[in-house]
Write a protein that holds these residues in place. Sequence first.
Motif, mmCIF file in Angstrom:
data_model
loop_
_atom_site.group_PDB
_atom_site.id
_atom_site.type_symbol
_atom_site.label_atom_id
_atom_site.label_comp_id
_atom_site.label_asym_id
_atom_site.label_seq_id
_atom_site.Cartn_x
_atom_site.Cartn_y
_atom_site.Cartn_z
ATOM 1 N N SER A 118 -10.313 58.270 -22.582
ATOM 2 C CA SER A 118 -10.316 56.900 -22.147
ATOM 3 C C SER A 118 -11.242 56.121 -23.110
ATOM 4 N N PHE A 119 -11.063 54.694 -22.841
ATOM 5 C CA PHE A 119 -11.726 53.616 -24.091
ATOM 6 C C PHE A 119 -13.165 53.785 -23.778
ATOM 7 N N PRO A 120 -13.882 53.682 -24.783
ATOM 8 C CA PRO A 120 -15.459 53.667 -24.437
ATOM 9 C C PRO A 120 -15.823 52.526 -23.897
ATOM 10 N N ASP A 121 -16.849 52.595 -23.126
ATOM 11 C CA ASP A 121 -17.584 51.222 -22.714
ATOM 12 C C ASP A 121 -17.608 50.076 -23.469
ATOM 13 N N GLY A 122 -17.313 49.016 -23.177
ATOM 14 C CA GLY A 122 -17.149 47.880 -23.784
ATOM 15 C C GLY A 122 -15.985 47.595 -24.692
ATOM 16 N N HIS A 123 -15.062 48.877 -24.568
ATOM 17 C CA HIS A 123 -13.534 48.421 -25.180
ATOM 18 C C HIS A 123 -12.365 48.286 -24.241
ATOM 19 N N LYS A 124 -11.846 47.363 -23.725
ATOM 20 C CA LYS A 124 -10.753 47.486 -22.853
ATOM 21 C C LYS A 124 -9.374 47.565 -23.524
ATOM 22 N N ALA A 125 -8.471 48.021 -22.620
ATOM 23 C CA ALA A 125 -7.144 48.075 -23.101
ATOM 24 C C ALA A 125 -6.523 46.882 -23.582
ATOM 25 N N GLU A 126 -6.817 45.810 -22.649
ATOM 26 C CA GLU A 126 -6.270 44.405 -22.905
ATOM 27 C C GLU A 126 -6.833 43.754 -24.237
ATOM 28 N N ASP A 127 -7.977 44.344 -24.597
ATOM 29 C CA ASP A 127 -8.438 43.486 -25.964
ATOM 30 C C ASP A 127 -8.214 44.397 -27.137
ATOM 31 N N GLN A 128 -7.236 45.271 -26.972
ATOM 32 C CA GLN A 128 -7.081 45.766 -28.362
ATOM 33 C C GLN A 128 -5.747 45.158 -29.195
ATOM 34 N N ALA A 129 -5.836 45.406 -30.357
ATOM 35 C CA ALA A 129 -4.741 44.684 -31.355
ATOM 36 C C ALA A 129 -3.195 44.996 -30.741
ATOM 37 N N GLU A 130 -2.504 43.996 -31.155
ATOM 38 C CA GLU A 130 -1.160 43.884 -30.675
ATOM 39 C C GLU A 130 -0.468 45.300 -31.421
ATOM 40 N N GLY A 131 0.212 46.043 -30.743
ATOM 41 C CA GLY A 131 0.697 47.343 -31.268
ATOM 42 C C GLY A 131 0.272 48.498 -31.066
ATOM 43 N N THR A 132 -1.050 48.479 -30.605
ATOM 44 C CA THR A 132 -1.893 49.540 -30.167
ATOM 45 C C THR A 132 -1.380 50.159 -28.885
ATOM 46 N N ASN A 133 -1.419 51.482 -29.028
ATOM 47 C CA ASN A 133 -0.746 52.143 -27.738
ATOM 48 C C ASN A 133 -1.907 52.354 -26.667
#
Length: 216
Positions: A6-21
């Motif tokens: 899972s994404f570490p604390d403070g890193h959300k899926a919706e905040d990732q760069a475009e194209g990130t799985n």
Amino acid sequence: VLRLTSFPDGHKAEDQAEGTNVAKYLDRGWCATENAWASLTKSGHLSLDLGKMRDGKEYSFDGLRLDCTQTGGRRPPLLPSAFAAELETKSFTNGKDDKPLVKRLYEAAFEEQFGKATELHYNDLGWGDAEAAQLAEVLASGAAPRLETLGLHANKIGDEGCKALAAALGKEGAAPRLETLYLNRNKIGDEGCKALAAALKEGAAPSLKTLGVDNK
């Protein structure tokens, strides 16, 4: 084995760069496959899910190990047929080619690792009856003919899980060399103990010398 499911604390899926799985870890074909490989015969304390670490928390070695194993989503091993069926629900970028490949790779790894395993340690993983039953299917298949030690202590296995294990050990060729079975510190009561005793009396695990069972 270090996993990050899972994404570490403070890193959300919706905040990732475009194209990130950003698909969930176990929904991804290759991630699920690698997780299944790591869950075959690796000792419980040697497979950690670092996604369970919390930001700002200081960890000792034992604290890190407990947090990243007991709540780390470590699953019991799957028979190749069960893995192949589950794989149909996973997503691959190139599923047409990848699915047949990973099925073959998993079956080969399963046969090799269990075929040579003399010790299996699945303690302190938070496993209950369902996980014990899943492991029982593997044992009943005769996949581990050289197994001498099986550690399942400090889990949450109850009577039903113990019954499943007893039935598996009673299958011909399931565990002919098993000498030591640890079921201490589970939730096994009288019914589970009776089932295990009956199976042993009828010839299950004929080489067994040491058995530990309690519900402390």
